[in-house]
Design a protein around this motif. Structure first.
Motif, PDB file in Angstrom:
ATOM      1  N   ASN A 183       3.723  65.936  49.451  1.00 23.87           N
ATOM      2  CA  ASN A 183       4.124  67.174  49.907  1.00 23.87           C
ATOM      3  C   ASN A 183       4.017  67.454  51.291  1.00 23.87           C
ATOM      4  O   ASN A 183       4.504  68.343  51.989  1.00 23.87           O
ATOM      5  CB  ASN A 183       3.795  68.490  49.141  1.00 23.87           C
ATOM      6  CG  ASN A 183       2.673  68.735  48.990  1.00 23.87           C
ATOM      7  OD1 ASN A 183       1.628  67.740  49.034  1.00 23.87           O
ATOM      8  ND2 ASN A 183       2.160  69.994  48.814  1.00 23.87           N
ATOM      9  N   ARG A 190       5.486  60.011  51.434  1.00 27.59           N
ATOM     10  CA  ARG A 190       5.800  61.305  51.342  1.00 27.59           C
ATOM     11  C   ARG A 190       7.179  61.529  50.948  1.00 27.59           C
ATOM     12  O   ARG A 190       8.124  60.553  50.994  1.00 27.59           O
ATOM     13  CB  ARG A 190       5.634  62.010  52.724  1.00 27.59           C
ATOM     14  CG  ARG A 190       6.563  61.738  54.073  1.00 27.59           C
ATOM     15  CD  ARG A 190       6.262  62.394  55.287  1.00 27.59           C
ATOM     16  NE  ARG A 190       7.297  62.138  56.322  1.00 27.59           N
ATOM     17  CZ  ARG A 190       7.197  61.266  57.297  1.00 27.59           C
ATOM     18  NH1 ARG A 190       6.141  60.454  57.131  1.00 27.59           N
ATOM     19  NH2 ARG A 190       7.879  61.082  58.301  1.00 27.59           N
ATOM     20  N   CYS A 191       7.344  62.876  50.580  1.00 27.16           N
ATOM     21  CA  CYS A 191       8.650  63.157  49.604  1.00 27.16           C
ATOM     22  C   CYS A 191       9.747  63.778  50.382  1.00 27.16           C
ATOM     23  O   CYS A 191      10.896  63.443  50.190  1.00 27.16           O
ATOM     24  CB  CYS A 191       8.170  64.008  48.656  1.00 27.16           C
ATOM     25  SG  CYS A 191       9.399  64.826  47.426  1.00 27.16           S
ATOM     26  N   LYS A 192       9.370  64.435  51.646  1.00 25.77           N
ATOM     27  CA  LYS A 192      10.678  65.223  51.983  1.00 25.77           C
ATOM     28  C   LYS A 192      11.535  64.603  52.739  1.00 25.77           C
ATOM     29  O   LYS A 192      12.964  64.986  52.504  1.00 25.77           O
ATOM     30  CB  LYS A 192       9.900  66.200  53.278  1.00 25.77           C
ATOM     31  CG  LYS A 192      10.895  67.152  53.825  1.00 25.77           C
ATOM     32  CD  LYS A 192      10.070  68.108  54.928  1.00 25.77           C
ATOM     33  CE  LYS A 192      11.146  69.179  55.506  1.00 25.77           C
ATOM     34  NZ  LYS A 192      10.591  69.819  56.494  1.00 25.77           N
ATOM     35  N   PRO A 223      -0.356  66.414  44.774  1.00 26.03           N
ATOM     36  CA  PRO A 223       0.005  66.975  46.143  1.00 26.03           C
ATOM     37  C   PRO A 223      -1.160  67.635  46.700  1.00 26.03           C
ATOM     38  O   PRO A 223      -2.190  67.613  46.067  1.00 26.03           O
ATOM     39  CB  PRO A 223       1.019  68.040  45.758  1.00 26.03           C
ATOM     40  CG  PRO A 223       0.821  68.565  44.440  1.00 26.03           C
ATOM     41  CD  PRO A 223       0.102  67.334  43.676  1.00 26.03           C
ATOM     42  N   TRP A 232       6.087  71.018  46.378  1.00 25.15           N
ATOM     43  CA  TRP A 232       5.364  69.993  45.518  1.00 25.15           C
ATOM     44  C   TRP A 232       6.421  69.972  44.248  1.00 25.15           C
ATOM     45  O   TRP A 232       6.445  68.890  43.722  1.00 25.15           O
ATOM     46  CB  TRP A 232       3.983  69.876  45.228  1.00 25.15           C
ATOM     47  CG  TRP A 232       3.151  70.725  44.624  1.00 25.15           C
ATOM     48  CD1 TRP A 232       2.650  71.855  45.435  1.00 25.15           C
ATOM     49  CD2 TRP A 232       3.326  71.504  43.386  1.00 25.15           C
ATOM     50  NE1 TRP A 232       2.042  72.783  44.560  1.00 25.15           N
ATOM     51  CE2 TRP A 232       2.303  72.450  43.300  1.00 25.15           C
ATOM     52  CE3 TRP A 232       3.814  70.863  42.154  1.00 25.15           C
ATOM     53  CZ2 TRP A 232       2.200  73.388  42.081  1.00 25.15           C
ATOM     54  CZ3 TRP A 232       3.484  71.617  41.020  1.00 25.15           C
ATOM     55  CH2 TRP A 232       2.637  72.574  40.845  1.00 25.15           C
ATOM     56  N   CYS A 235       9.234  67.426  44.186  1.00 22.21           N
ATOM     57  CA  CYS A 235       8.911  65.985  44.211  1.00 22.21           C
ATOM     58  C   CYS A 235       8.615  65.557  42.857  1.00 22.21           C
ATOM     59  O   CYS A 235       8.338  64.269  42.742  1.00 22.21           O
ATOM     60  CB  CYS A 235       7.608  65.766  45.206  1.00 22.21           C
ATOM     61  SG  CYS A 235       7.960  66.415  46.717  1.00 22.21           S
ATOM     62  N   TYR A 266       2.594  77.742  45.198  1.00 24.44           N
ATOM     63  CA  TYR A 266       2.306  76.261  44.905  1.00 24.44           C
ATOM     64  C   TYR A 266       0.726  76.102  45.183  1.00 24.44           C
ATOM     65  O   TYR A 266       0.317  75.057  45.476  1.00 24.44           O
ATOM     66  CB  TYR A 266       3.073  75.250  45.960  1.00 24.44           C
ATOM     67  CG  TYR A 266       4.587  75.583  45.701  1.00 24.44           C
ATOM     68  CD1 TYR A 266       5.309  75.292  44.790  1.00 24.44           C
ATOM     69  CD2 TYR A 266       5.014  76.387  46.855  1.00 24.44           C
ATOM     70  CE1 TYR A 266       6.890  75.783  44.493  1.00 24.44           C
ATOM     71  CE2 TYR A 266       6.664  76.798  46.625  1.00 24.44           C
ATOM     72  CZ  TYR A 266       7.220  76.463  45.687  1.00 24.44           C
ATOM     73  OH  TYR A 266       8.528  76.739  45.581  1.00 24.44           O
TER      74      TYR A 266
END
Length: 357
Positions: A183, A190-192, A223, A232, A235, A266
């Protein structure tokens, strides 16, 4: 997230040591409401909270004492320092400079597997990059292109080779923190840049690794605490491909309090509630001091938190500025940690099979 990169020596396909960086600035109330409403976590008070699973045991614990294989003896030295504590968890990382790193160096994986096999209660936790190079400040657009290639199967063979090596060497029950701190912004894994593609790629990797006969791997969705570059929860790839819901939790930002770390969007409370809804344990693969110096209150509260929730395992990051045994900057926190963990016998690592196993 992590700083202080180590450059691998040309002669060694070994492992990488890193440290933590801050997760970003606090959110306004409007931003918090928007972000919390956009995914699986509901704003506080919007719905009854699920029952949080409580630990029935002292969580198995260990420390990240260094990635290179010659750090393995430090686990026993730290255990002696803790008056014979049973440090059952070894934690290390694969380097992410190239795909050969992700496939794993057989000698290094073998030495870690030997450490694990010496005691049936021990567990190896392995940080596995999803994309390479993993730490070169790759732009989002390039990350998205790599994820598209990944979902065509271009990188499957590397994870298949890693899985086969681990099974052959005795690491068939290794816990993978796959694409850890996804995250954030530090890593290529990474996810973004493309959350949909990232989730599909996670599922693909897990499917490939679970296809190897004899494996009993666990996959830890790990995360960093709080809202970093992306919530997160956006994801999260699905209950069938996640065994543990982890969180890296350092004492940051400057001026932060543990109560804020619990209640922030989060944060720790959202983590345990998210896990409880899914009947999964939590973990803390990285935790330690950071932006607030020698802070024994953080140490006491963090250990208490882990002991009073369904924690599969925890591993403190034990080097400066985060740690206690290898760092002389934190005498008060070191004293608190030693008092809390001295002589701890831990417990057997939870052994429930993953779905379909």
């Amino acid at each position: 997230m992590r700083l202080a990169r180590l450059t691998l020596a040309a002669a060694a396909l070994l492992l990488v040591t890193t440290a933590s960086v801050p997760s970003g600035t606090p959110l306004s109330q409007t931003e918090r409401h928007t972000s919390l409403s956009s995914d699986a976590i509901e704003p506080r008070g919007a719905a009854p909270r699920p029952a949080v699973q409580r630990a029935r045991h002292e969580p198995p614990f260990g420390a990240f004492v260094g990635s290179w294989d010659n750090y393995i003896p430090n686990i026993a030295k730290m255990a002696t320092w803790l008056n014979g504590a049973d440090m059952q968890v070894g934690h290390t990382y694969l380097a992410g400079n190239g795909w050969g790193d992700v496939e794993g160096e057989s000698v290094v994986l073998g030495l870690w597997s030997q450490w694990k096999l010496a005691d049936p209660q021990r567990k190896l936790v392995l940080g596995v990059p999803m994309l390479v190079p993993n730490e070169n400040n790759m732009p989002d657009a390039e990350v998205a292109r790599l994820l598209a290639r990944a979902n065509k199967g271009e990188f499957d063979l590397h994870f298949l080779k890693l899985a086969r090596k681990l099974v052959a060497l005795g690491g068939q029950d290794t816990v993978m923190t796959l694409g850890w701190e996804m995250n954030g912004t530090t890593y290529t894994s990474r996810c973004k840049p493309d959350p949909t593609a990232w989730k599909a790629y996670w599922r693909r990797i897990v499917t490939v690794m679970r296809s190897v006969p004899g494996q009993h791997f666990k996959f830890d969705f790990n995360p960093t605490r709080g809202l970093d570059a992306i919530p997160w929860t956006r994801c999260y790839p699905g209950d069938d491909v996640v065994d543990i819901i982890g969180m890296d939790s350092y004492d940051q930002p400057a001026g932060g309090t543990f109560d804020e770390y619990i209640s922030e969007p989060y944060g720790l409370q959202d983590q345990v509630e998210f896990a409880a809804k899914r009947g999964k344990p939590v973990s803390y693969p990285e935790w330690g001091l950071f932006r607030n110096g020698d802070n024994p209150e953080f140490v006491r509260r963090m250990v208490e938190w882990m002991r009073t929730h369904d924690t599969a395992y925890q591993t403190v990051t034990d080097y400066c500025p985060h740690g206690f045994w290898q760092c002389d900057r934190n005498p008060r926190s070191t004293s608190a940690f030693k008092q809390l963990m001295s002589g701890s016998k831990g417990a057997a690592f939870p052994s429930a099979p993953h779905p379909g196993q």
